[in-house]
Enzyme design. Structure first.
Site, mmCIF file in Angstrom:
data_model
loop_
_atom_site.group_PDB
_atom_site.id
_atom_site.type_symbol
_atom_site.label_atom_id
_atom_site.label_comp_id
_atom_site.label_asym_id
_atom_site.label_seq_id
_atom_site.Cartn_x
_atom_site.Cartn_y
_atom_site.Cartn_z
ATOM 1 C CB SER A 15 -4.681 -6.312 1.840
ATOM 2 O OG SER A 15 -4.195 -5.139 1.238
ATOM 3 C CE1 TYR A 24 -1.039 -5.374 5.880
ATOM 4 C CE2 TYR A 24 -1.336 -4.804 3.562
ATOM 5 C CZ TYR A 24 -1.859 -4.987 4.830
ATOM 6 O OH TYR A 24 -3.197 -4.794 5.037
#
Length: 278
Positions: A161, A174
């Protein structure tokens, strides 16, 4: 439509989180190139929908229920896949996501006793998000690793990400997990390089998915303030679409194109990471 990679025909791909928005698109595209696909999903019905669609379009796919945080579940899935297809050439570690218990309400600490602050995040919520995104990739790589090493042109693709490079506000678990994914990708690439198993990752920029829809769209379907910030920082001025990942995926799984590439994380981000803001 991209040209078919003929040398991928007959290979087998295992995709964890294969019922999700991004990974289901990957599953369908690999099937178009003749890859036999095993769609792994914790929710069996979501995986079945993807596999059924592939089979109806002339591809070959099976749906296998599996929880990436349960080794026995993954081992059972591996045996089912090997019984069906006999080998595993490609592993895509796509299972992930977020959870409200690991998200703060504000981007920075306000000092006011309103909303969910850093100090309100639960250990269980934080661990769940970190484990699903990181530990799940580790366990799946362990469970399918020996089958990969026995196969032709084996490759692992992890899903990273933009938050791995500069952590997004509100989502510390995350972000930390995706940073760890980049590190694990490099570690495994070195560890398995002498045996021909390549390990790379794809780092999507900002894509509108089921997991982040509530952060990016309001109740009227309009862009939130957070979305406006993202688009301002994305030189291409749009969110990514699942198909934007497919060219990078095909490049990384096809050794004819990327046989000397291992240990890298490829951003697919519309220029987000390159842009300084000025």
């Amino acid at each position: 439509m991209m040209p078919v990679h003929e040398n991928l025909k007959g290979r087998v791909a295992v995709i964890t989180g294969g019922g999700g928005v991004l990974c289901s698109e990957m599953a369908r595209e690999l099937a178009r190139h003749g890859v036999m696909v095993a769609v792994l999903n914790r929710t069996a019905e979501k995986g079945k929908r993807v596999a059924d669609a592939i089979n109806q379009q002339g591809g070959t796919a099976i749906s296998v229920q599996a929880d990436v945080l349960d080794r026995a579940s993954l081992e059972k899935a591996r045996e089912e896949i090997l019984a069906a297809f006999g080998k595993v050439n490609i592993l895509i570690n796509g299972a992930g996501g977020n959870h409200p218990d690991a998200i703060t309400d504000s981007e920075v600490h306000s000092g006011e006793p309103s909303g969910k602050s850093f100090f309100d995040l639960t250990e269980q919520g934080f661990s769940k998000v970190f484990d699903t995104n990181f530990l799940g990739a580790f366990l799946a790589s362990q469970v399918f690793g020996e089958a990969l090493l026995a196969a032709e042109a084996p490759v692992i693709i992890n899903i990273s990400s933009m938050s791995a490079y500069a952590p997004m506000t509100k989502v510390p678990a995350y972000s930390a997990a995706k940073a760890a994914i980049n590190n694990l990708t490099m570690w495994m690439a070195v560890h398995f390089a002498p045996f021909g198993l390549r390990v790379n990752a794809i780092a999507p920029g900002f894509f509108l998915t089921a997991q982040n829809r509530d952060l990016l769209l309001d109740e009227n379907g309009e862009y939130t303030e957070r979305s406006q910030k993202i688009l301002k920082g994305t030189p291409m001025k749009r969110f990514g679409q699942p198909k934007d990942l497919l060219g990078t995926l095909l490049w990384l799984v096809d050794e004819a194109y990327s046989g000397f590439v291992t240990g890298v994380t490829v951003p697919v981000d519309g220029g987000f990471m390159a842009y300084s803001g000025v």
